[in-house]
Design a protein around this motif. Structure first.
Motif, PDB file in Angstrom:
ATOM      1  N   SER A 157       1.760  18.588  -5.199  1.00 62.77           N
ATOM      2  CA  SER A 157       2.364  17.342  -5.692  1.00 62.77           C
ATOM      3  C   SER A 157       3.707  17.102  -5.008  1.00 62.77           C
ATOM      4  N   PHE A 158       4.437  18.176  -4.729  1.00 61.84           N
ATOM      5  CA  PHE A 158       5.729  18.047  -4.040  1.00 61.84           C
ATOM      6  C   PHE A 158       5.505  17.486  -2.633  1.00 61.84           C
ATOM      7  N   MET A 159       4.457  17.962  -1.954  1.00 64.27           N
ATOM      8  CA  MET A 159       4.169  17.475  -0.589  1.00 64.27           C
ATOM      9  C   MET A 159       3.747  16.008  -0.594  1.00 64.27           C
ATOM     10  N   CYS A 160       3.006  15.623  -1.623  1.00 66.60           N
ATOM     11  CA  CYS A 160       2.604  14.206  -1.725  1.00 66.60           C
ATOM     12  C   CYS A 160       3.830  13.311  -1.799  1.00 66.60           C
ATOM     13  N   VAL A 161       4.808  13.724  -2.612  1.00 69.09           N
ATOM     14  CA  VAL A 161       6.035  12.920  -2.717  1.00 69.09           C
ATOM     15  C   VAL A 161       6.729  12.873  -1.359  1.00 69.09           C
ATOM     16  N   PHE A 176       1.994  11.789 -10.071  1.00 68.59           N
ATOM     17  CA  PHE A 176       1.296  13.066  -9.917  1.00 68.59           C
ATOM     18  C   PHE A 176       2.328  14.214  -9.967  1.00 68.59           C
ATOM     19  N   PHE A 177       3.442  14.017  -9.295  1.00 70.89           N
ATOM     20  CA  PHE A 177       4.505  15.028  -9.246  1.00 70.89           C
ATOM     21  C   PHE A 177       5.067  15.288 -10.654  1.00 70.89           C
ATOM     22  N   VAL A 178       5.385  14.202 -11.367  1.00 75.88           N
ATOM     23  CA  VAL A 178       5.952  14.345 -12.716  1.00 75.88           C
ATOM     24  C   VAL A 178       4.935  15.041 -13.638  1.00 75.88           C
ATOM     25  N   SER A 179       3.653  14.632 -13.555  1.00 71.11           N
ATOM     26  CA  SER A 179       2.636  15.255 -14.421  1.00 71.11           C
ATOM     27  C   SER A 179       2.501  16.738 -14.107  1.00 71.11           C
ATOM     28  N   SER A 180       2.530  17.077 -12.816  1.00 73.30           N
ATOM     29  CA  SER A 180       2.343  18.495 -12.483  1.00 73.30           C
ATOM     30  C   SER A 180       3.556  19.327 -12.930  1.00 73.30           C
ATOM     31  N   PRO A 203       0.828  -1.221   0.000  1.00 72.55           N
ATOM     32  CA  PRO A 203       0.000   0.000   0.000  1.00 72.55           C
ATOM     33  C   PRO A 203       0.855   1.261   0.000  1.00 72.55           C
ATOM     34  N   LEU A 204       1.957   1.225   0.759  1.00 74.33           N
ATOM     35  CA  LEU A 204       2.858   2.383   0.784  1.00 74.33           C
ATOM     36  C   LEU A 204       3.471   2.608  -0.593  1.00 74.33           C
ATOM     37  N   ARG A 205       3.901   1.482  -1.203  1.00 80.32           N
ATOM     38  CA  ARG A 205       4.556   1.587  -2.506  1.00 80.32           C
ATOM     39  C   ARG A 205       3.571   2.113  -3.550  1.00 80.32           C
ATOM     40  N   ILE A 206       2.313   1.660  -3.476  1.00 79.10           N
ATOM     41  CA  ILE A 206       1.302   2.134  -4.438  1.00 79.10           C
ATOM     42  C   ILE A 206       1.106   3.643  -4.272  1.00 79.10           C
ATOM     43  N   PHE A 207       1.014   4.093  -2.998  1.00 74.86           N
ATOM     44  CA  PHE A 207       0.869   5.525  -2.734  1.00 74.86           C
ATOM     45  C   PHE A 207       2.083   6.290  -3.267  1.00 74.86           C
ATOM     46  N   SER A 208       3.272   5.739  -3.070  1.00 74.91           N
ATOM     47  CA  SER A 208       4.493   6.408  -3.542  1.00 74.91           C
ATOM     48  C   SER A 208       4.467   6.554  -5.059  1.00 74.91           C
ATOM     49  N   LEU A 209       4.071   5.485  -5.751  1.00 75.89           N
ATOM     50  CA  LEU A 209       4.075   5.532  -7.210  1.00 75.89           C
ATOM     51  C   LEU A 209       3.044   6.540  -7.728  1.00 75.89           C
ATOM     52  N   ILE A 210       1.867   6.551  -7.086  1.00 73.58           N
ATOM     53  CA  ILE A 210       0.838   7.522  -7.504  1.00 73.58           C
ATOM     54  C   ILE A 210       1.341   8.948  -7.259  1.00 73.58           C
ATOM     55  N   SER A 211       1.938   9.169  -6.085  1.00 68.94           N
ATOM     56  CA  SER A 211       2.442  10.511  -5.755  1.00 68.94           C
ATOM     57  C   SER A 211       3.513  10.945  -6.737  1.00 68.94           C
ATOM     58  N   PHE A 212       4.399  10.004  -7.072  1.00 73.14           N
ATOM     59  CA  PHE A 212       5.495  10.362  -7.969  1.00 73.14           C
ATOM     60  C   PHE A 212       4.961  10.686  -9.367  1.00 73.14           C
ATOM     61  N   CYS A 247       5.366  18.698 -15.606  1.00 75.91           N
ATOM     62  CA  CYS A 247       5.155  18.868 -17.059  1.00 75.91           C
ATOM     63  C   CYS A 247       4.111  19.958 -17.324  1.00 75.91           C
ATOM     64  N   TYR A 248       3.043  19.886 -16.516  1.00 73.42           N
ATOM     65  CA  TYR A 248       1.953  20.854 -16.679  1.00 73.42           C
ATOM     66  C   TYR A 248       2.463  22.280 -16.395  1.00 73.42           C
ATOM     67  N   LEU A 249       3.236  22.430 -15.313  1.00 72.81           N
ATOM     68  CA  LEU A 249       3.749  23.760 -14.953  1.00 72.81           C
ATOM     69  C   LEU A 249       4.678  24.300 -16.042  1.00 72.81           C
ATOM     70  N   LEU A 250       5.535  23.406 -16.584  1.00 72.39           N
ATOM     71  CA  LEU A 250       6.424  23.840 -17.666  1.00 72.39           C
ATOM     72  C   LEU A 250       5.605  24.311 -18.868  1.00 72.39           C
ATOM     73  N   ALA A 251       4.526  23.552 -19.146  1.00 75.20           N
ATOM     74  CA  ALA A 251       3.676  23.889 -20.301  1.00 75.20           C
ATOM     75  C   ALA A 251       3.037  25.271 -20.115  1.00 75.20           C
ATOM     76  N   VAL A 252       2.500  25.518 -18.875  1.00 72.11           N
ATOM     77  CA  VAL A 252       1.853  26.831 -18.686  1.00 72.11           C
ATOM     78  C   VAL A 252       2.894  27.957 -18.641  1.00 72.11           C
ATOM     79  N   LEU A 253       4.104  27.625 -18.167  1.00 68.99           N
ATOM     80  CA  LEU A 253       5.173  28.635 -18.173  1.00 68.99           C
ATOM     81  C   LEU A 253       5.515  29.045 -19.596  1.00 68.99           C
ATOM     82  N   VAL A 254       5.667  28.011 -20.443  1.00 64.95           N
ATOM     83  CA  VAL A 254       6.010  28.260 -21.844  1.00 64.95           C
ATOM     84  C   VAL A 254       4.879  29.033 -22.527  1.00 64.95           C
ATOM     85  N   ALA A 255       3.650  28.678 -22.175  1.00 71.31           N
ATOM     86  CA  ALA A 255       2.497  29.343 -22.799  1.00 71.31           C
ATOM     87  C   ALA A 255       2.289  30.753 -22.246  1.00 71.31           C
ATOM     88  N   GLY A 256       2.999  31.069 -21.142  1.00 67.70           N
ATOM     89  CA  GLY A 256       2.889  32.398 -20.551  1.00 67.70           C
ATOM     90  C   GLY A 256       1.634  32.609 -19.738  1.00 67.70           C
TER      91      GLY A 256
END
Ligand code: UDP
Ligand code: MG
Length: 327
Positions: free
Chosen positions: A276-280, A248-252, A237-246, A254-263
């Motif tokens: 997402s950082f806190m989840c990790v 989520f972190f990677v997706s966010s 269960p811990l490992r599943i939570f870790s993988l989901i958090s990680f 990517c998302y932040l970079l995308a909105v940064l680039v888009a201005g």
């Protein structure tokens, strides 16, 4: 504990039958009658060890009446600690080199003990009784048991947890010594016996209805057992939570970079990043807690197979026709 028993002049029995009892005044007399009959026909010397798990009815008085100080002994726990604790007390105080757990309500037929002993003598270290029919169990019990095994088999790694095997089993000298070497507080015996390993066989049997009285389990206590079992044997269960958090972190990121680039970056996007950082972070703490738990339990790293020791047993034919040593 065993040292004090060894001081007695009488030779220790080969087998101890451990019987946990809680509020069982209605079932004990019939159980005692049947188990005594069975024990007299066993080809090995044996003792019956009743464990009164803090009953408030006539259970303790009845057991006192049956105990004879040698082949029928009783332990009286100071309060109701639960069946797992009662079985652990049996493990600690058994004088036999092997041990059988059996419920007192006659859902586990005592007459099957001779077959269990026979398989032990054939060289099996653990003889598990596996319910093929559960005619005596309620719908809730059957469904919760099925769900329990389904979840456990998916979550628990490297432990053989056979379906529909509960506590009705014989534990030979080697796995018994292994169990005694485990010092952990949260003891789910059915998992621990699978965890210690050794040569094991499952024998099917029909689990019938209670002789009298009601089950002591309810939905809450079954859920409690399931959670305890998962916490005790699985870090998945811990490992599943870790993988989901990680992820989520990677997706966010990517998302932040995308909105940064888009201005179009604003303060709300920053909150997504922080969350997402806190989840990790929480997942990492969980992983460390999981590792610490394993260290605290200090389970032995391995056990040697029982073939490594000389086996003081002889092979006997099936027990039914035998009139051997008596209890
Ligand atoms: N038992 C016990 N302590 C408890 C609950 C049960 O020692 O807190 C004993 C009970 O007397 C019986 C066995 O454990 O011998 C199995 O209990 P029960 O029949 O209630 O469980 P089920 O068969 O429904 O799983
Ligand atoms: Mg029962």
């Amino acid at each position: 504990m065993r040292t004090s028993h060894r001081l007695s002049e009488r030779a220790d029995p080969l087998l101890t039958i451990v019987v946990p009892c809680f509020q069982e005044e209605q079932t004990i007399p019939e159980f005692h009658k049947r188990i005594t009959r069975v024990v007299k026909r066993l080809p090995v010397s044996c003792e019956i060890l009743y464990v009164d798990d803090g009953s408030s009815d006539q259970t303790a008085d009845l057991l006192r009446h049956y105990q004879d100080g040698s082949n029928v002994r009783c332990l009286f726990l100071s309060r109701n600690f639960g069946k797992e604790a009662a079985l652990s007390a049996g493990i600690d105080h058994a004088r036999g080199s092997a041990l059988i757990f059996i419920d007192v309500d006659l859902q586990d037929p005592p007459e099957l003990i001779s077959s269990m002993v026979y398989h032990w003598q054939m060289g099996y270290d653990v003889v598990n009784m596996q319910r093929d029919l559960r005619t005596g169990d309620s719908w809730l019990k059957r469904t919760s048991a099925r769900s329990y095994y389904w979840i456990m088999q998916r979550l628990v790694e490297k432990v053989d947890l056979p379906v529909d095997v509960s506590d009705f089993r014989l534990i030979g000298p080697a796995p018994l010594a292994a169990l005694r070497a485990l010092d952990e507080r949260s003891r789910i015996l059915k998992g621990l016996i699978g965890w210690v390993g050794f040569r094991t066989i499952e024998l099917p049997y029909n689990r019938t209805s209670r002789h009298a009285g009601n089950t002591k389990w309810n939905a809450a206590s079954l859920l409690d057992l399931a959670i305890e079992s998962i916490l005790s044997f699985s870090r998945k269960p811990l490992r599943i939570f870790s993988l989901i958090s990680f992820s989520f972190f990677v997706s966010s990121i990517c998302y932040l970079l995308a909105v940064l680039v888009a201005g179009s970056f604003d303060i709300h996007h920053l909150l997504v990043g922080i969350a997402s950082f806190m989840c990790v972070g929480v997942a990492l703490v969980g992983e460390y807690v999981g590792v610490t738990l394993a260290e605290v339990k200090r389970r032995p790293l391995y056990f040697l197979n029982s073939n490594n020791e000389a086996r003081p047993m002889t092979i006997h034919p099936p027990a039914s026709s035998l009139e051997g040593k008596k209890c």
